[in-house]
Design an enzyme around this catalytic site. Structure first.
Site, PDB file in Angstrom:
ATOM      1  N   LYS A 108      19.367 -16.547   1.411  1.00 30.83           N
ATOM      2  CA  LYS A 108      18.993 -15.391   2.888  1.00 30.83           C
ATOM      3  C   LYS A 108      19.175 -13.947   1.630  1.00 30.83           C
ATOM      4  O   LYS A 108      20.797 -14.660   1.532  1.00 30.83           O
ATOM      5  CB  LYS A 108      19.582 -15.802   4.012  1.00 30.83           C
ATOM      6  CG  LYS A 108      19.058 -14.592   4.990  1.00 30.83           C
ATOM      7  CD  LYS A 108      17.704 -15.449   5.445  1.00 30.83           C
ATOM      8  CE  LYS A 108      16.854 -14.367   5.724  1.00 30.83           C
ATOM      9  NZ  LYS A 108      15.849 -14.790   7.011  1.00 30.83           N
ATOM     10  N   GLY A 220       8.647 -10.069  23.904  1.00 29.52           N
ATOM     11  CA  GLY A 220       8.426  -9.537  22.553  1.00 29.52           C
ATOM     12  C   GLY A 220       7.016  -9.768  22.373  1.00 29.52           C
ATOM     13  O   GLY A 220       6.604 -10.450  21.956  1.00 29.52           O
TER      14      GLY A 220
HETATM   15  P1  NAD Z   1       8.414  -7.480  15.493  1.00 32.24           P
HETATM   16  O1  NAD Z   1       9.716  -6.504  14.753  1.00 32.24           O
HETATM   17  O2  NAD Z   1       7.614  -7.875  14.573  1.00 32.24           O
HETATM   18  O3  NAD Z   1       8.559  -7.626  16.627  1.00 32.24           O
HETATM   19  C1  NAD Z   1      10.252  -7.442  17.615  1.00 32.24           C
HETATM   20  C2  NAD Z   1       8.969  -7.249  19.103  1.00 32.24           C
HETATM   21  O4  NAD Z   1      10.393  -7.841  20.295  1.00 32.24           O
HETATM   22  C3  NAD Z   1       8.971  -5.951  19.304  1.00 32.24           C
HETATM   23  O5  NAD Z   1       7.943  -6.211  20.266  1.00 32.24           O
HETATM   24  C4  NAD Z   1      10.021  -5.062  20.190  1.00 32.24           C
HETATM   25  O6  NAD Z   1       9.458  -4.333  20.743  1.00 32.24           O
HETATM   26  C5  NAD Z   1      10.267  -6.266  21.192  1.00 32.24           C
HETATM   27  N1  NAD Z   1      11.328  -6.799  21.306  1.00 32.24           N
HETATM   28  C6  NAD Z   1      13.002  -5.563  21.059  1.00 32.24           C
HETATM   29  N2  NAD Z   1      14.115  -5.339  21.395  1.00 32.24           N
HETATM   30  C7  NAD Z   1      12.849  -5.959  22.758  1.00 32.24           C
HETATM   31  C8  NAD Z   1      13.937  -7.026  23.773  1.00 32.24           C
HETATM   32  N3  NAD Z   1      15.118  -6.082  24.012  1.00 32.24           N
HETATM   33  N4  NAD Z   1      12.897  -7.167  25.272  1.00 32.24           N
HETATM   34  C9  NAD Z   1      12.376  -7.782  24.835  1.00 32.24           C
HETATM   35  N5  NAD Z   1      11.678  -7.517  23.705  1.00 32.24           N
HETATM   36  C10 NAD Z   1      11.815  -6.576  23.186  1.00 32.24           C
HETATM   37  O7  NAD Z   1       9.752  -8.651  15.354  1.00 32.24           O
HETATM   38  P2  NAD Z   1       8.793 -10.600  14.922  1.00 32.24           P
HETATM   39  O8  NAD Z   1       8.900  -9.834  13.332  1.00 32.24           O
HETATM   40  O9  NAD Z   1       7.714 -10.304  15.510  1.00 32.24           O
HETATM   41  O10 NAD Z   1       9.816 -10.865  14.977  1.00 32.24           O
HETATM   42  C11 NAD Z   1      10.650 -11.726  16.206  1.00 32.24           C
HETATM   43  C12 NAD Z   1      11.348 -12.901  16.484  1.00 32.24           C
HETATM   44  O11 NAD Z   1      10.767 -13.992  15.671  1.00 32.24           O
HETATM   45  C13 NAD Z   1      13.205 -12.739  15.196  1.00 32.24           C
HETATM   46  O12 NAD Z   1      14.138 -13.255  15.974  1.00 32.24           O
HETATM   47  C14 NAD Z   1      12.525 -12.953  14.320  1.00 32.24           C
HETATM   48  O13 NAD Z   1      13.582 -12.816  12.778  1.00 32.24           O
HETATM   49  C15 NAD Z   1      11.303 -14.165  14.142  1.00 32.24           C
HETATM   50  N6  NAD Z   1      10.530 -14.504  13.927  1.00 32.24           N
HETATM   51  C16 NAD Z   1       9.407 -13.667  13.003  1.00 32.24           C
HETATM   52  C17 NAD Z   1       8.893 -14.103  11.817  1.00 32.24           C
HETATM   53  C18 NAD Z   1       7.930 -13.891  11.096  1.00 32.24           C
HETATM   54  O14 NAD Z   1       7.274 -14.518  10.228  1.00 32.24           O
HETATM   55  N7  NAD Z   1       7.399 -12.620  12.017  1.00 32.24           N
HETATM   56  C19 NAD Z   1       9.522 -15.694  11.608  1.00 32.24           C
HETATM   57  C20 NAD Z   1      10.716 -16.753  11.635  1.00 32.24           C
HETATM   58  C21 NAD Z   1      10.982 -16.000  12.867  1.00 32.24           C
END
Ligand code: NAD
Length: 421
Positions: A108, A220
């Site tokens: 990381k 989310g």
């Molecule tokens: P992103 O930034 O695209 O989306 C995050 C979403 O969460 C947004 O819609 C935002 O408005 C919402 N959000 C923020 N604060 C919030 C709250 N207090 N209550 C409810 N919703 C809220 O991020 P992402 O890529 O979709 O990632 C989301 C999670 O998934 C993270 O924990 C990330 O580490 C994990 N993740 C993502 C991936 C990936 O490939 N995108 C891979 C592994 C893990």
């Protein structure tokens, strides 16, 4: 959390090791080895800002373990990044890659920066500067970065280009999550959600669920949550609630997910047409079959876990449940698919990207989907079987499953027992 550069978070995360070790064949030497990261690099990145001044940014790259293959893990840009957080995320990556059996260890990276305060040109100089600073610690067979919070395909394009200039050779396999034109894989955009979706489908078919009669709530509505909601809705599931940072929308008869996606993309928010407002807290406690926390950490805790009604909780976000919440849900017979399995679709397709880069041979989308499904279903089945056999929750089963794989690799060169006179 204390202001200790994140070391408390790391100590907390590694407690999982001791729990997993009780249900694994791992030798104590393997467990001890995994307590410490193999390498932790801290760098200062000088960046010439648009106004002529020079600023220095703190950056990290951690290679937690690379016994099963090169380290793999994203690069995070965030003002709250700490050394301990980067170590913790690298530790999780070691276990995530071992869970799904892809030939990578855990890595990381992170830079302490608020990217929204930088111009595009400053962001490019920072991204290139970070790669110059960590170039000796990465490589296609050493450690392979990818995007994470506030980094994306554009940032990866700058980074892979900078690396090519340093080593004087085009080396696409050094970074994944690249634009397709620079060697990115088809299917990377929805890979995380699709991996979770594959698990839901497998569980549904084992339980004899009819998708049309099953309801879903997603907290989310970003990359992971949007794709997950769309995949389930297209498969016939009733998505009754979705939310973003401003709050959520709810319709017990099912939302029009395509209309919500269009509204979110066009207007930047969810639509209340044919839907009522719901708070993020209430969404978690809705009566539904599948709940996907896909936003933040620690949203289901000791205080609200008993109110969660979903039969299946799919952790698309990293760390949305606390350890106390895990215990409560397990006692109530609710199935939690832990993050290191539920959201491993992203790193799995990153692995496909890396193999395509090394071979110079590119796959059609169908092949990506087929291979991803194969891996997710196989590993979910293995973790579920261990959880049933040992009567332990899915998270402990998952860590034990990963630890067995790690132990096999670590112990292939011998343990103290092999060398005893
Ligand atoms: P992103 O930034 O695209 O989306 C995050 C979403 O969460 C947004 O819609 C935002 O408005 C919402 N959000 C923020 N604060 C919030 C709250 N207090 N209550 C409810 N919703 C809220 O991020 P992402 O890529 O979709 O990632 C989301 C999670 O998934 C993270 O924990 C990330 O580490 C994990 N993740 C993502 C991936 C990936 O490939 N995108 C891979 C592994 C893990």
């Amino acid at each position: 959390m204390p202001n200790d550069d994140g070391l408390t978070i790391y100590a907390e995360a590694t407690k999982r090791l001791d729990e997993a070790a009780k249900h694994s064949k791992a030798h104590e030497e393997t467990v001890e080895r995994l307590r410490l990261p193999k390498q932790m690099l801290e760098v200062a990145i000088p960046v010439r800002m648009d106004d002529g001044a020079q600023r220095f940014f703190r950056g990290f790259r951690c290679r937690h373990d690379d016994t099963r293959g090169p380290a793999k893990g994203g690069i995070r840009y965030h003002p709250d990044v700490t050394a301990g957080e980067v170590r913790t995320l690298a530790f999780w990556m070691t276990f995530k890659c071992a869970t799904v059996g892809i030939p990578f260890g855990g890595g990381k990276g992170g830079v302490v920066v608020n990217p929204r305060e930088l111009s595009k040109a400053e962001l490019e100089r920072l991204s290139r500067g970070y790669i110059r600073a960590i170039a000796d610690a990465i490589g296609p067979l050493v450690d392979v970065p990818a995007p994470d919070v506030y980094t994306n395909a554009q940032v990866m394009a700058w980074m892979v280009d900078e690396y090519a200039q340093i080593v004087r050779a085009r080396t696409p396999a050094v970074i994944t999550g690249k634009p397709v034109a620079l060697g990115g894989s088809l299917g990377r955009d929805d890979a995380t959600a699709r991996g979770g979706f594959n698990i839901v489908r497998e569980h549904a078919s084992r339980e004899g669920w009819d998708p049309k009669k099953r309801t879903v709530a997603v907290q989310g509505f970003g990359n992971a949550g949007q794709h997950f909601a769309k995949l389930l809705a297209d498969d016939g599931y009733k998505v009754v609630a979705v939310s973003d940072s401003r709050g959520g929308v709810h319709n017990p008869d099912g939302l029009d997910v395509d209309a919500q996606l269009e509204h979110k993309l066009g207007k930047g928010k969810l639509s209340t047409k044919n839907a009522k407002d719901i708070s993020n807290e209430d969404l978690l406690e809705l009566e539904c079959d599948i709940l996907a926390p896909a936003a933040l950490e620690d949203v289901i805790t000791k205080s609200n876990a008993k109110n969660v009604q979903a039969k299946m909780i799919v952790e698309l976000a990293n760390g949305p449940l606390t350890a106390d919440a895990d215990k409560i849900l397990f006692k109530n017979g609710q199935l939690v698919v832990p993050d290191i399995l539920a959201n491993a679709g992203g790193v799995t397709v990153s692995y496909f990207e890396w193999t395509q880069n090394l071979r110079g041979e590119y796959w059609k989308l169908d092949r990506v989907h087929e291979r991803l499904n194969e891996i997710m279903v196989r590993e979910f089945a293995a973790v579920k079987a261990r959880s049933t056999e040992h009567e332990i929750d899915m998270r402990t089963a998952c860590y034990a499953h990963a630890l067995d794989r790690l132990a096999e690799a670590h112990e292939a060169t011998g343990t103290g027992d092999d060398f005893k006179a």
